[in-house]
Design a protein around this motif. Structure first.
Motif, PDB file in Angstrom:
ATOM      1  N   ALA A  37       0.830  -1.204   0.000  1.00 33.40           N
ATOM      2  CA  ALA A  37       0.000   0.000   0.000  1.00 33.40           C
ATOM      3  C   ALA A  37       0.865   1.254   0.000  1.00 33.40           C
ATOM      4  O   ALA A  37       0.543   2.252  -0.664  1.00 33.40           O
ATOM      5  CB  ALA A  37      -0.928  -0.007   1.211  1.00 33.40           C
ATOM      6  N   ALA A  38       1.985   1.224   0.729  1.00 34.02           N
ATOM      7  CA  ALA A  38       2.885   2.370   0.758  1.00 34.02           C
ATOM      8  C   ALA A  38       3.500   2.620  -0.613  1.00 34.02           C
ATOM      9  O   ALA A  38       3.651   3.775  -1.043  1.00 34.02           O
ATOM     10  CB  ALA A  38       3.978   2.133   1.794  1.00 34.02           C
ATOM     11  N   ARG A  40       2.123   1.838  -3.519  1.00 31.73           N
ATOM     12  CA  ARG A  40       1.058   2.391  -4.357  1.00 31.73           C
ATOM     13  C   ARG A  40       0.825   3.871  -4.068  1.00 31.73           C
ATOM     14  O   ARG A  40       0.460   4.637  -4.975  1.00 31.73           O
ATOM     15  CB  ARG A  40      -0.234   1.598  -4.153  1.00 31.73           C
ATOM     16  N   SER A  41       1.070   4.277  -2.816  1.00 34.29           N
ATOM     17  CA  SER A  41       0.856   5.676  -2.436  1.00 34.29           C
ATOM     18  C   SER A  41       1.965   6.597  -2.923  1.00 34.29           C
ATOM     19  O   SER A  41       1.790   7.818  -2.963  1.00 34.29           O
ATOM     20  CB  SER A  41       0.737   5.785  -0.903  1.00 34.29           C
ATOM     21  N   ASP A  42       3.105   6.011  -3.285  1.00 29.45           N
ATOM     22  CA  ASP A  42       4.219   6.820  -3.783  1.00 29.45           C
ATOM     23  C   ASP A  42       4.011   7.097  -5.265  1.00 29.45           C
ATOM     24  O   ASP A  42       4.678   6.541  -6.139  1.00 29.45           O
ATOM     25  CB  ASP A  42       5.535   6.070  -3.545  1.00 29.45           C
ATOM     26  N   ALA A  43       3.060   7.999  -5.552  1.00 27.45           N
ATOM     27  CA  ALA A  43       2.623   8.231  -6.928  1.00 27.45           C
ATOM     28  C   ALA A  43       3.743   8.749  -7.830  1.00 27.45           C
ATOM     29  O   ALA A  43       3.721   8.532  -9.044  1.00 27.45           O
ATOM     30  CB  ALA A  43       1.444   9.204  -6.933  1.00 27.45           C
ATOM     31  N   CYS A  49       2.759  -2.065 -10.442  1.00 30.99           N
ATOM     32  CA  CYS A  49       1.849  -2.527  -9.402  1.00 30.99           C
ATOM     33  C   CYS A  49       2.563  -3.516  -8.480  1.00 30.99           C
ATOM     34  O   CYS A  49       3.009  -4.576  -8.932  1.00 30.99           O
ATOM     35  CB  CYS A  49       0.623  -3.182 -10.028  1.00 30.99           C
ATOM     36  N   VAL A  78      10.654   4.712   1.065  1.00 28.69           N
ATOM     37  CA  VAL A  78       9.202   4.533   1.090  1.00 28.69           C
ATOM     38  C   VAL A  78       8.796   3.580   2.210  1.00 28.69           C
ATOM     39  O   VAL A  78       7.832   3.826   2.944  1.00 28.69           O
ATOM     40  CB  VAL A  78       8.692   4.008  -0.272  1.00 28.69           C
ATOM     41  N   VAL A  82       6.680   2.668   7.086  1.00 31.54           N
ATOM     42  CA  VAL A  82       5.619   1.681   7.314  1.00 31.54           C
ATOM     43  C   VAL A  82       5.789   1.068   8.696  1.00 31.54           C
ATOM     44  O   VAL A  82       6.789   0.406   8.967  1.00 31.54           O
ATOM     45  CB  VAL A  82       5.640   0.570   6.237  1.00 31.54           C
TER      46      VAL A  82
END
Length: 224
Positions: A37-38, A40-43, A49, A78, A82
């Motif tokens: 999830a972290a 994925r959040s690092d756009a 994916c 990143v 977490v």
């Protein structure tokens, strides 16, 4: 008990593998999904994916955008934010899904063999398998294929020595500590003990997969 920090290693020429250790472990798995999830959040990152598994996360990246060293450095940053998941919160995760299963016979051709291996009876294997609540640890192998664990020790059974070339959709199998349902017709080497009419994968459905990581599953015996 503290867990060693993640190990990030190259995986091919366009991905990094984050190794957590722990095997089939709820804490490690919850951490793997939090790390995915972290990512994925690092756009702004170069990531594809992420794919979480039992105790690891595969993180694809664009090798035309960054080299492996730069990708590893960014990923380390990143993941540094977490936090460790709460170990006693598993009961708060959901949803809880019941899957009807016809055990044995043509639907479960390996049921008697599994029972014999453990010096048990088919009825006892059914009672143990259906009397356990399983966690969906991750998806993989095929669209909608969910890895469920842990199978009670009394019926833990290794994969078949020779895989089948064709396993019917809906077949319920056991492989070691794992159980699961084949979502489509495919080859497979798990021990088949039953079959369900539940549709595990439907591309027209939103979401297509019936089960998702963190869900809890119980198999319910039904008549033939």
């Amino acid at each position: 008990m503290s867990r060693p920090g993640p190990r990030i290693v190259p995986f091919g020429d366009a991905a990094l593998l984050v190794e957590l250790g722990g095997g089939i472990d709820i804490g490690a798995n919850r951490l793997a999904h939090a790390m995915a999830a972290a990512v994925r959040s690092d756009a702004a990152g170069p990531w594809g994916c992420p794919v979480p598994a039992y105790d690891s996360v595969l993180v694809p990246y664009d090798p035309l955008e960054v080299d492996v060293a730069a990708a590893a450095d960014r990923l380390t940053g990143v993941l540094a934010g977490v936090g460790a998941p709460v170990e006693d919160a598993d009961h708060e995760e959901g949803p809880f899904i019941k899957i009807p299963v016809r055990y044995g016979g043509a639907d479960g051709p390996d049921l008697e063999e599994v029972a014999a291996l453990h010096g048990s009876t088919p009825a006892r294997v059914i009672a143990i398998h259906s009397g356990t609540v399983y966690r969906v640890f991750h998806l993989g192998f095929a669209p909608g294929f969910s890895y469920l664990a842990s199978v009670p020790a009394e019926i833990v059974t290794p994969r078949r020595a020779t895989p089948r070339t064709r396993v019917p959709a809906g077949s319920v199998g056991i492989a070691g500590l794992q159980t699961g349902v084949y979502p489509v017709v495919m080859p497979g080497g798990w021990n088949l003990i039953g079959r369900t009419e539940a549709v595990l994968w439907d591309a027209r459905r939103d979401p297509p997969a019936l089960l998702r990581p963190g869900a809890h599953v119980r198999f319910v015996p039904v008549g033939g």
